[in-house]
Write an enzyme that holds these catalytic residues in place. Structure first.
Site, PDB file in Angstrom:
ATOM      1  N   LYS A 277       0.849  -1.195   0.000  1.00 14.18           N
ATOM      2  CA  LYS A 277       0.000   0.000   0.000  1.00 14.18           C
ATOM      3  C   LYS A 277       0.880   1.238   0.000  1.00 14.18           C
ATOM      4  CE  LYS A 277      -1.764   2.868   2.769  1.00 14.18           C
ATOM      5  NZ  LYS A 277      -1.868   4.086   1.897  1.00 14.18           N
TER       6      LYS A 277
ATOM      7  N   GLY B  81       7.398   5.407   7.715  1.00 16.62           N
ATOM      8  CA  GLY B  81       6.575   6.604   7.813  1.00 16.62           C
ATOM      9  C   GLY B  81       6.776   7.283   9.158  1.00 16.62           C
ATOM     10  N   SER B  82       5.773   7.991   9.607  1.00 13.24           N
ATOM     11  CA  SER B  82       5.893   8.781  10.823  1.00 13.24           C
ATOM     12  C   SER B  82       5.810   7.904  12.071  1.00 13.24           C
ATOM     13  CB  SER B  82       4.794   9.845  10.879  1.00 13.24           C
ATOM     14  OG  SER B  82       3.534   9.242  11.130  1.00 13.24           O
ATOM     15  N   THR B  83       6.377   8.403  13.151  1.00 13.62           N
ATOM     16  CA  THR B  83       6.325   7.693  14.424  1.00 13.62           C
ATOM     17  C   THR B  83       4.884   7.562  14.914  1.00 13.62           C
ATOM     18  OG1 THR B  83       8.540   8.470  14.988  1.00 13.62           O
ATOM     19  CG2 THR B  83       7.163   7.719  16.802  1.00 13.62           C
TER      20      THR B  83
ATOM     21  N   GLY C 270       3.304   4.771  13.068  1.00 16.56           N
ATOM     22  CA  GLY C 270       3.927   3.524  13.505  1.00 16.56           C
ATOM     23  C   GLY C 270       3.288   2.982  14.769  1.00 16.56           C
TER      24      GLY C 270
ATOM     25  N   GLU D  93      10.190   1.609  10.306  1.00 23.96           N
ATOM     26  CA  GLU D  93      11.256   2.591  10.035  1.00 23.96           C
ATOM     27  C   GLU D  93      10.574   3.945  10.083  1.00 23.96           C
ATOM     28  OE1 GLU D  93      13.056   5.448   8.664  1.00 23.96           O
ATOM     29  OE2 GLU D  93      12.822   4.555   6.669  1.00 23.96           O
TER      30      GLU D  93
ATOM     31  N   CYS E 278      13.783  11.087   6.028  1.00 25.61           N
ATOM     32  CA  CYS E 278      13.839  10.777   7.461  1.00 25.61           C
ATOM     33  C   CYS E 278      15.262  10.893   7.993  1.00 25.61           C
ATOM     34  CB  CYS E 278      13.268   9.392   7.728  1.00 25.61           C
ATOM     35  SG  CYS E 278      13.946   8.100   6.678  1.00 25.61           S
TER      36      CYS E 278
ATOM     37  N   GLU F  88      10.534  16.738  13.961  1.00 23.60           N
ATOM     38  CA  GLU F  88      10.866  16.445  12.576  1.00 23.60           C
ATOM     39  C   GLU F  88      10.037  17.352  11.665  1.00 23.60           C
ATOM     40  OE1 GLU F  88      11.614  12.579   9.780  1.00 23.60           O
ATOM     41  OE2 GLU F  88       9.789  12.588  10.968  1.00 23.60           O
TER      42      GLU F  88
END
Length: 496
Positions: A190, A243-245, A248, A266, A301, A400
């Site tokens: 996806k 992607g973003s924390t 995640g 990641e 990132c 970030e």
């Protein structure tokens, strides 16, 4: 090598046959979930309407991957045969390199020269590398008592759900898809709703290369619906996410609420780039710092967004970075002369500008950029931005930004530099510039980061793993270690 003028590339881009449907079980499928617009950040215009996956479409894709794993030939092929298919995928990606590079530039704003020379090179090399590795892996037979035989075998885990972002849509997809396929798994990919087109083309290329139906499926849709459905699906055995924390964390919850699937993450980064007075080449250090934060519009990132410079050389290095920021050519991603393209869209541009405003409000000094560029085009462009006099407690230093915004922080000694570098919830990457070998080793060990570059930045190849520590995630992409995410260790004990 890409050899075309701006006008030629504009003409070729208009002639692209862009995909609009999911790729499920070896076929293009419209599904019943409706569609959404893919908007190009270069001019704000809609490229195409793409199928929008609901739970039903995700179910179809997972069912196809499940059949392909449970009853299909792929997991049972000799590894060399799987490797040959991956090598064929690499060949077809090479044949369609310009088409794919144009698609990436259109959908996410990357300069065409970077899309062709870096993004596509990485994707091609990834499939080629894992294709060559596929039949080189070995199982184990540890020494036991004379009356027994122990075997340790690596077996493919099953159905892999891969969810990837928009900043490197083909590179990051390849980093997950290629090792999963080499291991014998099947995949539902996806992509981000901002950059679905290149991933759909990857699905077509894989089928054309001889990948059996259902082994690689691509569904397009947004994260809260399609991504959530993939994360919660009981027939998905492994979930690999970049992607973003914040997102995640959702995937970890989805695993807990469903079948306890393994989740490999990641995530974000706020990478420090430390420049010491004994750096072997201060000019190169400054040029690399500028390149690192402005490459890919800062949408990385690993971007070295915190430049930590010894106070004795801080102004010298900052001036060099500012000079580069002011001369950098921001422009149409389809122009080969463009050095920095468009951010992925207006929503993301707005978030980056909020961080710029916060830096001004909190007292940082703006040295370059800070505002939109080329607003008349309708595109999402930002001037390369540099702040100094940044305090570690400011948002600029903590959060970030994922854009071309550099924060310069000065330090007085090495211990302070290490403290500043590690004063973040992230731990993805770091840079260090020094001529002292002992310092290089000691500081590299002290930095809490998955990758440390010494006297360089963003260097490496597929032989080395990539991933982070702390809230930058777990698991590793690239290298033979990536196969650990997609295989299970099985022990067989035979009494002789």
């Amino acid at each position: 090598m890409l050899n075309a003028t701006h006008e030629e590339l504009l003409r070729r881009a208009k002639g692209l046959d862009l995909p609009t449907q999911h790729h499920i079980d070896g076929n293009d499928e419209a599904g019943d979930g409706g569609s959404f617009a893919v908007v190009s950040p270069r001019d704000g215009q809609t490229l195409v309407q793409v199928a929008d996956a609901r739970e039903a479409e995700v179910d179809l894709a997972v069912a196809a991957a499940r059949r392909a794993f449970d009853t299909g030939p792929w997991p049972h092929l000799a590894p060399a045969e799987r490797g040959r298919v991956l090598l064929r995928i690499a060949e077809l990606l090479q044949e369609r390199r310009e088409e794919l590079a144009l698609t990436v530039s259109l959908e996410m704003g990357k300069p065409i020269t970077d899309a062709y020379a870096i993004e596509l090179r990485a994707a091609i090399n990834t499939f080629r590398w894992y294709g060559q590795l596929a039949d080189k892996l070995t199982d184990e037979s540890p020494r036991t008592a004379p009356d027994s035989l122990a075997l340790i075998t690596r077996e493919p885990t099953g159905v892999v759900g891969a969810v990837v972002p928009w900043n490197f849509p083909l590179t990051l997809a390849s980093w997950k898809v290629a090792p999963a396929l080499a291991a014998g798994c099947t995949v539902v990919l996806k992509p981000s709703e901002s950059s679905p087109l290149s991933a759909l083309l990857l699905g077509r290329v894989a089928t054309d290369a001889g990948l059996p139906p259902g082994v690689l499926n691509v569904v397009t849709g947004d994260g809260p619906v399609a991504g959530r459905a993939l994360g919660l699906h009981p027939d998905v055995d492994v979930l690999a996410f970049t992607g973003s924390t914040a997102v995640g964390r959702h995937f970890l919850r989805y695993a807990a609420d469903s079948n306890l699937k393994r989740v490999w993450l990641e995530l974000g980064g706020k990478s420090p780039n430390i420049v010491l007075p004994d750096a072997p080449d201060l000019e190169k250090a400054a040029a690399t710092a500028a390149w690192g934060i402005f490459f890919n519009q800062g949408e990385m990132c690993t971007a070295p967004s915190r430049l930590l410079v010894h106070s004795s050389i801080a102004e010298q290095v900052t001036e060099a970075v500012v000079a580069r920021a002011r001369e950098l050519r921001v422009g149409d991603p389809l122009d080969p002369a463009t050095e920095m393209g468009a951010l992925v869209g207006d929503c993301h541009l707005g978030r980056v500008l909020e961080h710029v405003a916060s830096g001004l409000d909190e007292g940082a000094r703006l040295r370059a950029g800070g505002g939109r560029a080329l607003a008349e085009t309708g595109g999402s462009y930002l001037r390369p931005t540099v702040f100094d006099r940044v305090d570690p407690g400011m948002r600029l230093a903590r959060e970030e930004i994922f854009g071309p915004v550099l924060s310069v922080l000065a330090f007085d000694d090495l211990d302070e530099a290490v403290r500043l570098a590690n004063a973040t919830e992230y731990g993805l990457a770091a840079g260090l510039w020094t001529s002292d070998l002992s310092t290089a080793h000691k500081v590299s060990r002290a930095l809490k980061a998955g990758t440390v570059w010494v006297n360089c930045y963003e260097e490496g190849d597929l032989t080395v793993p990539f991933g982070g520590m702390k809230q930058s995630g777990n698991g590793r992409d690239k290298s033979a270690h990536a196969l650990e995410k997609y295989t299970e260790l099985k022990t067989t004990w035979i009494q002789l």
